[in-house]
Design a protein around this motif. Sequence first.
Motif, PDB file in Angstrom:
ATOM      1  N   GLY A  25       0.810  -1.213   0.000  1.00 64.25           N
ATOM      2  CA  GLY A  25       0.000   0.000   0.000  1.00 64.25           C
ATOM      3  C   GLY A  25       0.840   1.258   0.000  1.00 64.25           C
ATOM      4  O   GLY A  25       0.555   2.218  -0.742  1.00 64.25           O
ATOM      5  N   ALA A  26       1.891   1.288   0.835  1.00 64.46           N
ATOM      6  CA  ALA A  26       2.779   2.459   0.875  1.00 64.46           C
ATOM      7  C   ALA A  26       3.477   2.646  -0.470  1.00 64.46           C
ATOM      8  O   ALA A  26       3.659   3.780  -0.939  1.00 64.46           O
ATOM      9  N   ALA A  27       3.883   1.535  -1.098  1.00 59.60           N
ATOM     10  CA  ALA A  27       4.530   1.615  -2.412  1.00 59.60           C
ATOM     11  C   ALA A  27       3.581   2.190  -3.454  1.00 59.60           C
ATOM     12  O   ALA A  27       3.949   3.065  -4.246  1.00 59.60           O
ATOM     13  N   VAL A  28       2.342   1.714  -3.449  1.00 60.03           N
ATOM     14  CA  VAL A  28       1.354   2.195  -4.419  1.00 60.03           C
ATOM     15  C   VAL A  28       1.076   3.685  -4.231  1.00 60.03           C
ATOM     16  O   VAL A  28       0.930   4.442  -5.204  1.00 60.03           O
ATOM     17  N   MET A  29       1.024   4.143  -2.981  1.00 61.95           N
ATOM     18  CA  MET A  29       0.738   5.551  -2.711  1.00 61.95           C
ATOM     19  C   MET A  29       1.917   6.477  -3.029  1.00 61.95           C
ATOM     20  O   MET A  29       1.747   7.679  -3.184  1.00 61.95           O
ATOM     21  N   LEU A  30       3.115   5.909  -3.116  1.00 61.66           N
ATOM     22  CA  LEU A  30       4.269   6.716  -3.525  1.00 61.66           C
ATOM     23  C   LEU A  30       4.254   7.020  -5.021  1.00 61.66           C
ATOM     24  O   LEU A  30       4.729   8.073  -5.458  1.00 61.66           O
ATOM     25  N   LEU A  31       3.712   6.100  -5.808  1.00 69.05           N
ATOM     26  CA  LEU A  31       3.748   6.245  -7.267  1.00 69.05           C
ATOM     27  C   LEU A  31       3.080   7.524  -7.764  1.00 69.05           C
ATOM     28  O   LEU A  31       3.688   8.284  -8.520  1.00 69.05           O
ATOM     29  N   PRO A  32       1.826   7.826  -7.389  1.00 65.40           N
ATOM     30  CA  PRO A  32       1.180   9.028  -7.935  1.00 65.40           C
ATOM     31  C   PRO A  32       1.817  10.333  -7.472  1.00 65.40           C
ATOM     32  O   PRO A  32       1.595  11.371  -8.100  1.00 65.40           O
ATOM     33  N   GLN A  33       2.627  10.288  -6.397  1.00 68.85           N
ATOM     34  CA  GLN A  33       3.269  11.516  -5.925  1.00 68.85           C
ATOM     35  C   GLN A  33       4.266  12.053  -6.944  1.00 68.85           C
ATOM     36  O   GLN A  33       4.615  13.234  -6.921  1.00 68.85           O
ATOM     37  N   ALA A  34       4.729  11.202  -7.840  1.00 63.82           N
ATOM     38  CA  ALA A  34       5.649  11.646  -8.886  1.00 63.82           C
ATOM     39  C   ALA A  34       4.922  12.349 -10.022  1.00 63.82           C
ATOM     40  O   ALA A  34       5.572  12.984 -10.862  1.00 63.82           O
ATOM     41  N   PHE A  35       3.583  12.257 -10.050  1.00 63.86           N
ATOM     42  CA  PHE A  35       2.833  12.793 -11.187  1.00 63.86           C
ATOM     43  C   PHE A  35       1.754  13.799 -10.790  1.00 63.86           C
ATOM     44  O   PHE A  35       0.972  14.210 -11.635  1.00 63.86           O
ATOM     45  N   VAL A  36       1.691  14.191  -9.517  1.00 60.75           N
ATOM     46  CA  VAL A  36       0.650  15.125  -9.073  1.00 60.75           C
ATOM     47  C   VAL A  36       0.850  16.491  -9.719  1.00 60.75           C
ATOM     48  O   VAL A  36       1.965  16.873 -10.090  1.00 60.75           O
ATOM     49  N   GLY A  37      -0.262  17.239  -9.822  1.00 59.80           N
ATOM     50  CA  GLY A  37      -0.194  18.554 -10.450  1.00 59.80           C
ATOM     51  C   GLY A  37      -0.507  19.687  -9.509  1.00 59.80           C
ATOM     52  O   GLY A  37      -0.489  20.860  -9.918  1.00 59.80           O
ATOM     53  N   SER A  38      -0.812  19.376  -8.233  1.00 56.17           N
ATOM     54  CA  SER A  38      -1.134  20.423  -7.269  1.00 56.17           C
ATOM     55  C   SER A  38      -0.766  19.961  -5.873  1.00 56.17           C
ATOM     56  O   SER A  38      -0.582  18.756  -5.621  1.00 56.17           O
ATOM     57  N   VAL A  39      -0.697  20.930  -4.954  1.00 51.69           N
ATOM     58  CA  VAL A  39      -0.396  20.604  -3.559  1.00 51.69           C
ATOM     59  C   VAL A  39      -1.529  19.778  -2.960  1.00 51.69           C
ATOM     60  O   VAL A  39      -1.282  18.871  -2.155  1.00 51.69           O
ATOM     61  N   GLY A  40      -2.786  20.072  -3.356  1.00 49.05           N
ATOM     62  CA  GLY A  40      -3.914  19.312  -2.841  1.00 49.05           C
ATOM     63  C   GLY A  40      -3.830  17.842  -3.187  1.00 49.05           C
ATOM     64  O   GLY A  40      -4.099  16.973  -2.347  1.00 49.05           O
ATOM     65  N   GLN A  41      -3.443  17.540  -4.413  1.00 48.07           N
ATOM     66  CA  GLN A  41      -3.291  16.146  -4.815  1.00 48.07           C
ATOM     67  C   GLN A  41      -2.167  15.472  -4.032  1.00 48.07           C
ATOM     68  O   GLN A  41      -2.280  14.302  -3.629  1.00 48.07           O
ATOM     69  N   LEU A  42      -1.079  16.204  -3.811  1.00 48.64           N
ATOM     70  CA  LEU A  42       0.037  15.655  -3.032  1.00 48.64           C
ATOM     71  C   LEU A  42      -0.406  15.356  -1.602  1.00 48.64           C
ATOM     72  O   LEU A  42      -0.023  14.330  -1.021  1.00 48.64           O
ATOM     73  N   LEU A  43      -1.207  16.251  -1.023  1.00 47.84           N
ATOM     74  CA  LEU A  43      -1.703  16.051   0.340  1.00 47.84           C
ATOM     75  C   LEU A  43      -2.527  14.774   0.444  1.00 47.84           C
ATOM     76  O   LEU A  43      -2.374  13.997   1.404  1.00 47.84           O
TER      77      LEU A  43
END
Length: 401
Positions: A292-310
């Motif tokens: 789960g932690a690995a999967v949640m790290l993946l989209p952090q490389a492609f987010v487009g806003s601070v809200g998505q990163l949060l």
Amino acid sequence: MQRWKINLAVLMFGSFLVMAGMTMIIPFLSLYLKQDLGLTDEHEIGVWAGLIFAANFVTSFLFQPVWGKLSDRYGRKMMLLRSGFGMAVVMVLMGFAAAPWHLLVLRMMNGIIAGFQPAAVSLVAATTPKERSGFAMGTLQSGGIAGSIMGPFFGGLLADSIGFRPIFYITGTLLFLASIVSWILVKENFDKQAAANRPQVGVIKGFRELMTIRQMPVLLSVTFLIQFAMLSPMALIPLYVERLHGTTDNLAFYSGFVGSVTGLSNMISSPILGRLSDRIGSKRILLVSLVGAAVMLLPQAFVGSVGQLLVCRFLQGCFMGGLIPTVNSLIRQCTPDGKESRSFSFNSSALALGNMVGPIVGGALSGFIGIEGLFLVSAALLMLTSVWASRALRAARLADR
């Protein structure tokens, strides 16, 4: 209330105070060097800040096994109080530092003395029924995580209102109070005579003996890999937030929010996953949490806003709550009675090594692959760790049978 529950409640509160006190200085360390200790060159400030920050982990990595051995010999509560009172004194002395090297030496001393958290884990593990160890480890971690969240927040507020040096005195006081509360309320049934009659072995020999337990090398390696993967992109997240935010307005607030939201969800999920691990098994929770932690790290490389990163960081923290507590629970399950403290001390050394190496390697790799690449590398590392840990723990269990 049962004795183990009283110990757990007191040590959870103590862990909160210790971690809050220890992390209060994080927001203003470089400013302390600049404004109070006379450094002016930014490069020099960066070098000293890095050395001072890492010094604690270096000496902690080296000395935790020593304290673990003494804990099995003289009792966990004694080591708990030794660490708490000792760190309180060292932290107060940091407020009197007159030069950067003073602070460096004191941070090294703090790493040598440190051990409240490992001693608390060991004491809770030794006094808690094994069938409730998952819940206990998760609850204990939630107290430490809560302190690590609130510490930087209060440290930043206090630095603006009362200056830097008084915060060290406040931190020392918090550590002292945590030690006093533990001294009065925590009870341990430790048979000193039986401990004295056990064969005494050195740290190296003790490590070799523990490594004969088939699960132990796997669990220590997993602890190191977890911390390495999680901390490698950590130092660069403020720069990533700045790029996503697009302006310097409220940048410090958003950077702090992104940094703390993971700890918030971690704090919430740790007791829940710990209780669940008591029902379905710690190994299952560990593997699910790694994936789960690995999967949640993946989209952090492609987010487009601070809200998505949060959102991604919050969900990542939910899975992180099932990592270190379940490793601690598995260590308790496979460690013979009388050697718990030594096992947890070596695990603390593995954790400190990951804390130390992760940011260094992450910083070096970021020049080639960027922080986006670090998120992807960390995700791949955690995924590979889950596959390896599953196979290695299964093989160890079959070999024991």
